[in-house]
Motif scaffolding. Structure first.
Motif: not given
Length: 110
Positions: A39, A43, A45-48, A67, A71
């Motif tokens: 991570e 970037m 994440s899939s959780n975000q 987010c 970034h």
């Protein structure tokens, strides 16, 4: 607004990645991604993404902007480092373009 901002960020990111991949290949670097599975700061994440998919209206907008700000901040740090210390003219030039685009997008996120 978020769709327009999302499209601008997407277009910018795809252009930067295309240039980075071209420079990567030109330099003859290995094909495997040394960051795979890590991570990286900034970037998404899939959780975000999972979290964002459960949000609606202004909650989604605010989370999306957060987010994107994260970034852009990390992208700016990386590009500034390359612009300040880079030796390869093409990567320094790309870093300068990334910083300009990052400034443009950052102004839209505020």
């Amino acid at each position: 607004m978020r769709r327009d901002l999302g499209k601008k960020a997407d277009t910018s990111t795809k252009s930067e990645l295309s240039d980075l991949r071209r420079l990567h290949d030109q330099a003859g670097l290995p094909a495997e991604n040394p960051h795979k599975g890590m991570e990286m700061p900034g970037m998404v994440s899939s959780n975000q993404i999972t979290h964002a998919s459960a949000l609606r209206e202004e909650y989604f907008d605010n989370y999306f902007k957060k987010c994107l700000r994260d970034h852009l901040a990390q992208t700016g740090r990386l590009a500034l480092g390359e612009k300040s210390s880079g030796k390869e003219p093409q990567t320094v030039s790309l870093a300068s373009r990334v910083l300009q685009e990052q400034d443009h997008l950052s102004a839209l996120v505020e």
